[in-house]
Write an enzyme that holds these catalytic residues in place. Structure first.
Site, mmCIF file in Angstrom:
data_model
loop_
_atom_site.group_PDB
_atom_site.id
_atom_site.type_symbol
_atom_site.label_atom_id
_atom_site.label_comp_id
_atom_site.label_asym_id
_atom_site.label_seq_id
_atom_site.Cartn_x
_atom_site.Cartn_y
_atom_site.Cartn_z
ATOM 1 C CB CYS A 20 34.547 89.026 65.212
ATOM 2 S SG CYS A 20 34.177 90.315 64.009
ATOM 3 C CB CYS A 29 31.282 73.828 66.168
ATOM 4 S SG CYS A 29 29.926 74.503 67.137
#
Lengths: 66, 386
Positions: free
Chosen positions: B197, B344
């Site tokens: 998540c 990232c």
């Protein structure tokens, strides 16, 4: 034969097994569960279970969030 | 299928408790006997996060006598979009303590036991053994398999829920009476394949949809009423607003669980290919800054998703989402005459991408340790994190 895979119609050669369908649809079979007509097909039997015309297949992915 | 009640009834309810639980007591299926079972029940909630928040609040309100909370983390501002047991003034506090305080505010008759530790092989059996029932609301595959295997070894039932974006899955696993998690998912997905998540996001209110089903099932198991979700998986799609039910059978080929294993290595935090690619090809955010300030020709690639790019990015970067590189489509757009630098959010996806980029011939490619979050925490603290 025609299958419904995750709600969408999909053509597949007669005799396609669950294992073969997963190989077409999922990038990797790990962390994937397959239900045919509302029942999970145990992973150890994927290669032995041939799909039949008109069956509904759900390919589920494990999610980790909580 | 019905199961016998999990818990024997407590001897009595006090006058205050009768008043408090009157709306349960007048339901014939619950009644005094059921409420006394709830009072005597010991329920452990693993994780006071998205699912643990509503679960703990409703278990407390329902009158579960003893609530255990396993949680090692502290409350972060980004938790508050969904973790409704914590509030603004709890930011930075221990989540376990914050959750305990909220539970006691809802119901002071609950005995709360907090376990401020990470669930590990060497403590899980000791923590679980005193509880009747466990709720799994953790956020990673390694802990989920650990919870499953420990519950199997101790012959205990547990209620399992997991969430991602708009999708939720919830079931009850009890190996003595039905399937366990491994009958559904024998092995986890490869590392990096399924985002957490934190990487992919989650609709906050989805936690309530799944967490409330978890409590519903906990109450039924404790009091022995209704048809438990054992052997059935509910799959929720919040966008279509559909609940689908799927039956789960025991897989006869599932190897019996006889001991705990190395769950980190079973689930793999980063794949072997990525570890090999990243060895010697990882730079820190400070080293990235030095490289960008130097005359060396570099090409900085952000491999996250466009929604993440909108939130925060490193100046000078080009957005090329990981999947486009993994599929091979985007490899041609990488310049041959510059050093490729990947980043990232935290360095997991960039390591996976690095393996592909290096094997495509970009031998001097590197990735940034800690990702844009590392950059924001060390080089440019004015940037937002998420």
């Amino acid at each position: 034969m025609m299958l419904t895979v995750n709600g969408e119609a999909r053509d597949a050669p007669a005799g396609t097994t669950v294992l073969a369908l997963v190989a077409l649809v999922a990038a990797d079979p790990r962390g994937v569960a397959v239900a045919v007509d509302g029942e999970v097909v145990p992973k150890s039997t994927w290669g032995a279970v041939a799909l039949r015309d008109g069956q509904a297949v759900e390919i589920l992915k494990a999610v980790q969030g909580g | 299928m019905s199961l016998p009640p999990l818990v024997e009834p407590a001897e009595s309810l006090t006058v205050d408790e009768v008043r408090r639980y009157s709306r349960h007591l007048i339901i014939p299926d619950v009644a005094m006997a059921g409420q006394k079972r709830l009072k005597n029940a010991k329920v452990l909630v693993v994780g006071a996060g998205g699912l643990g928040s509503p679960a703990l609040l409703y278990l407390a309100a329902a009158g579960v006598g003893t609530l255990g909370i396993v949680e090692f983390d502290t409350v972060d501002e980004s938790n508050l979009q969904r973790q409704i047991i914590h509030g603004q003034s709890d930011i930075g506090r221990s989540k376990a303590q914050s959750a305990r305080d909220s539970v006691l505010e809802v119901n002071p008759y609950v005995n709360v036991i907090i376990h401020e530790t990470r669930l590990e092989n060497d403590n899980v059996l000791d923590i679980f053994k005193d509880y009747d029932l466990i709720l799994d609301g953790t956020d990673n595959f390694a802990t989920r398999y650990l919870v499953n295997d420990a519950a199997v070894l101790l012959h205990k039932p547990y209620v399992w829920g997991s969430i991602y974006r708009f999708d939720g899955q919830v079931s009850v696993f009890w190996d003595d009476y039905g399937p366990n998690y491994r009958d559904l998912y024998p092995v986890p997905p490869p590392p990096g394949m399924v985002p957490s998540c934190a990487e992919g996001g989650v609709l906050g209110v989805l936690c309530a949809s799944i967490g409330s089903v978890m409590v519903n099932e906990a109450i039924k198991l404790i009091t022995g009423i209704g048809n438990p979700l054992l052997g059935r998986l509910l799959v929720f799609d919040a966008l279509e607003m559909e609940w689908n039910e799927i039956k789960i059978r025991k897989d006869p080929a599932t190897a019996p669980i006889t001991e705990l294993i190395d769950y980190e290595s079973f689930c793999g935090v980063v794949s072997e290919e990525a570890q090999i690619a990243a060895a010697g090809s990882t730079i820190t955010p400070q080293e990235l800054q030095e490289l960008l300030d130097s005359d060396k020709p570099t090409f900085l690639v952000d491999v996250r998703e466009p929604a993440e790019w909108e939130i925060v990015r490193i100046p000078g970067a080009t957005l090329i989402p990981k999947d486009e590189i993994l599929r091979g489509d985007a490899l041609a757009s990488l310049p041959q005459d510059k050093q490729i630098i990947l980043y990232c959010k935290t360095g997991v996806r960039s390591a996976e991408t690095l393996a592909v980029v290096k094997s495509a011939g970009f031998k001097d490619a590197v990735h940034v340790q800690g990702g844009v979050i590392g950059w924001a925490n060390t080089v440019d603290r004015s940037l937002p994190t998420y």
